[in-house]
Design a protein around this motif. Structure first.
Motif, PDB file in Angstrom:
ATOM      1  N   ARG A  37       0.826  -1.216   0.000  1.00 12.05           N
ATOM      2  CA  ARG A  37       0.000   0.000   0.000  1.00 12.05           C
ATOM      3  C   ARG A  37       0.855   1.258   0.000  1.00 12.05           C
ATOM      4  O   ARG A  37       0.439   2.298  -0.521  1.00 12.05           O
ATOM      5  N   ALA A  38       2.045   1.177   0.593  1.00 16.36           N
ATOM      6  CA  ALA A  38       2.890   2.365   0.738  1.00 16.36           C
ATOM      7  C   ALA A  38       3.448   2.854  -0.594  1.00 16.36           C
ATOM      8  O   ALA A  38       3.625   4.054  -0.794  1.00 16.36           O
ATOM      9  N   GLY A  39       3.738   1.950  -1.518  1.00 15.25           N
ATOM     10  CA  GLY A  39       4.291   2.389  -2.793  1.00 15.25           C
ATOM     11  C   GLY A  39       5.030   1.283  -3.514  1.00 15.25           C
ATOM     12  O   GLY A  39       5.283   0.206  -2.955  1.00 15.25           O
ATOM     13  N   ALA A 237       6.190   5.828  10.866  1.00 17.99           N
ATOM     14  CA  ALA A 237       5.677   5.082  12.028  1.00 17.99           C
ATOM     15  C   ALA A 237       5.029   3.765  11.629  1.00 17.99           C
ATOM     16  O   ALA A 237       4.982   2.822  12.445  1.00 17.99           O
ATOM     17  N   ARG A 238       4.536   3.647  10.404  1.00 20.82           N
ATOM     18  CA  ARG A 238       3.911   2.392   9.962  1.00 20.82           C
ATOM     19  C   ARG A 238       4.904   1.238   9.970  1.00 20.82           C
ATOM     20  O   ARG A 238       4.501   0.067  10.052  1.00 20.82           O
ATOM     21  N   PHE A 239       6.198   1.553   9.891  1.00 17.41           N
ATOM     22  CA  PHE A 239       7.201   0.509   9.779  1.00 17.41           C
ATOM     23  C   PHE A 239       8.183   0.520  10.951  1.00 17.41           C
ATOM     24  O   PHE A 239       9.253  -0.075  10.871  1.00 17.41           O
ATOM     25  N   ASN A 240       7.791   1.171  12.040  1.00 16.54           N
ATOM     26  CA  ASN A 240       8.648   1.260  13.213  1.00 16.54           C
ATOM     27  C   ASN A 240       9.021  -0.114  13.757  1.00 16.54           C
ATOM     28  O   ASN A 240      10.145  -0.337  14.209  1.00 16.54           O
ATOM     29  N   GLN A 241       8.085  -1.070  13.711  1.00 18.43           N
ATOM     30  CA  GLN A 241       8.317  -2.389  14.300  1.00 18.43           C
ATOM     31  C   GLN A 241       8.605  -3.472  13.256  1.00 18.43           C
ATOM     32  O   GLN A 241       8.599  -4.656  13.577  1.00 18.43           O
ATOM     33  N   MET A 242       8.885  -3.065  12.018  1.00 17.22           N
ATOM     34  CA  MET A 242       9.072  -4.053  10.955  1.00 17.22           C
ATOM     35  C   MET A 242      10.347  -4.864  11.148  1.00 17.22           C
ATOM     36  O   MET A 242      10.390  -6.054  10.838  1.00 17.22           O
ATOM     37  N   LEU A 243      11.408  -4.237  11.633  1.00 13.74           N
ATOM     38  CA  LEU A 243      12.659  -4.932  11.902  1.00 13.74           C
ATOM     39  C   LEU A 243      13.023  -4.751  13.367  1.00 13.74           C
ATOM     40  O   LEU A 243      12.729  -3.726  13.959  1.00 13.74           O
TER      41      LEU A 243
END
Length: 443
Positions: A37-39, A237-243
């Motif tokens: 969704r982000a791109g 912030a949408r990917f703060n916890q991705m890694l």
């Protein structure tokens, strides 16, 4: 103890190996749909040893058209198995890892061309069934890696095939050039007719989707004349916890190993968390997440600790993973680029004395502006040497994340003071050794 419990995948970045050998895996597949969704063109910076390579390998397995029929087997039990996206298994994937180019900076073009050539040939062989007869042979006749990439582009575009580009360590050898050879050599590589810049010109029109991961935003800014190739997820912030691992993810891991009897009853979940937290925790990657989402643990460090605990029944004798000591050398060279380190040294001293510094995180900047205050502070943040520890409008309080990082600052100052006065380093050296072994680093 259960004989078939999942082992800790410490140092393993092969997703298929993790699944086929039934190793322990923290599920991050819920971020696939967020990324879609982000791109289409994405870019992410995270510190070293934060699980980037394993995550990218997992992405490749998910989107690879050759793995479409293995999807349920590979992803069984993970979030995405029950929530697949429409693009699952729809791409031919070219996966590049530029750390494999090597460290021979005097023969960089030859090494890069050799690596790119090998990857293009493997790509052609892997997906030969989707191309006309003779495709592999025609590709091999192109002569060099860039010509091969152009050939793949032309034929795949004609056939309307969807290609996905994954680039791991996109800035690995460019950072080495900058750190070792300085600004001029770096500029020749990334500007004008530099071969690395020419490669980047091919990427966007060739690939339907692109994801690039590295440890700093400098190279991408220089290569793309103002960062026009991708959406920067690094401060999103949408990917703060991705890694990395949240505390709950670490607790789930501890509970699992206690349930299978791999951790003794004498060590409680809270005790283990309390032991790890000062050393591996406290990373925040978005100011909008600060105070609203849990801080993140360095996942490599957690796996280092847990593999020791599960295999020996004891915590590591040395709390800092010895492999991270290579990061110190990179920090030292970063500070001393082109022998113009006075301002940067002042910042290091302030951070070490106070434990924090205030500034603004800059999303991208060219190498020639590395000496600017906010740029250098931001670079320390991207390298994992600082993290978000407070928010006051646009101004951030950037703190030393944990004792592991604090030791790297101490070590730098120890070496600096040793050049001035060997006697003055005695207590600092004792602190460094005691802290690394026993885990009693001072604040």
């Amino acid at each position: 103890m259960s004989a078939d419990y999942k082992h800790v995948p410490y140092g393993i970045a092969d997703f298929e190996q993790v699944r086929k050998e039934n190793l322990y895996l923290v599920d991050k597949t819920m971020f696939f749909e967020k990324m879609e969704r982000a791109g289409h063109f994405l870019f992410l910076v995270r510190p070293r040893r934060f699980g980037k390579s394993l995550f990218l390998d997992m992405l490749e397995s998910y989107y690879d058209i050759n793995q479409k029929d293995n999807f349920q087997e590979l992803f069984k039990g993970l979030y995405v198995a029950d929530h697949p996206t429409k693009e699952q298994g729809q791409f031919q994937v070219l996966h590049l890892d530029f750390s494999a180019v090597g460290s021979d900076l005097d023969n960089l073009y030859e090494n890069f061309n050799r690596y790119l050539t090998q990857r293009c040939i493997l790509f052609a062989q892997r997906y030969a069934a989707y191309y006309p007869d003779g495709f592999v042979e025609e590709l091999q006749s192109q002569g060099n890696g860039m010509a091969m990439l152009n050939w793949i582009h032309g034929v795949s575009h004609e056939l309307r095939l969807n290609l996905y580009l994954i680039v791991d360590e996109y800035d690995n050898f460019t950072n080495n050039v900058l750190n070792v050879k300085g600004q001029r050599a770096y500029h020749e590589l990334t500007h004008g007719t530099g071969f690395y810049r020419d490669i980047f010109k091919l990427f966007k029109p060739m690939f339907h989707r692109i994801i690039m991961l590295g440890v700093s935003p400098i190279t991408l800014d220089d290569l793309t004349s103002g960062y026009n190739i991708a959406l920067n997820m690094s401060l999103d912030a949408r990917f703060n916890q991705m890694l990395g691992f949240s505390e709950e993810e670490v607790r789930q891991m501890i509970r699992y190993y206690k349930e299978v009897g791999a951790i003794g009853e004498d060590k409680t979940e809270d005790d283990i968390i309390a032991d790890m937290k000062p050393w591996y925790d406290n990373y925040c990657f978005a100011d909008d997440s600060y105070g609203f989402e849990p801080s993140m643990f360095n996942c490599d460090m957690v796996c280092y600790y847990m593999s020791q605990l599960v295999d020996t029944g004891k915590r590591p004798k040395v709390m800092v993973d010895p492999n991270t000591m290579t990061d110190y050398g990179k920090l030292k060279r970063l500070i001393e680029i082109d022998n113009m380190e006075e301002n940067r040294l002042r910042i290091i001293h302030e951070i070490t004395e106070k434990g924090y510094i205030q500034g603004i995180l800059v999303s991208h900047f060219p190498a020639e502006r590395i000496m600017d205050y906010d740029n250098f502070v931001s670079l320390l943040y991207y390298y994992g040497m600082l993290t978000i520890g407070g928010v006051e409008g646009e101004l951030l309080t950037l703190t030393i994340p944990n004792n592991n990082v604090r030791l790297q600052y101490y070590r730098y100052l120890r070496d600096e003071y040793r050049e001035i006065s060997p006697i003055s380093t005695t207590e600092l050296s004792k602190c460094y050794v005691r802290a690394a072994i026993h885990g009693d680093c001072p604040p």
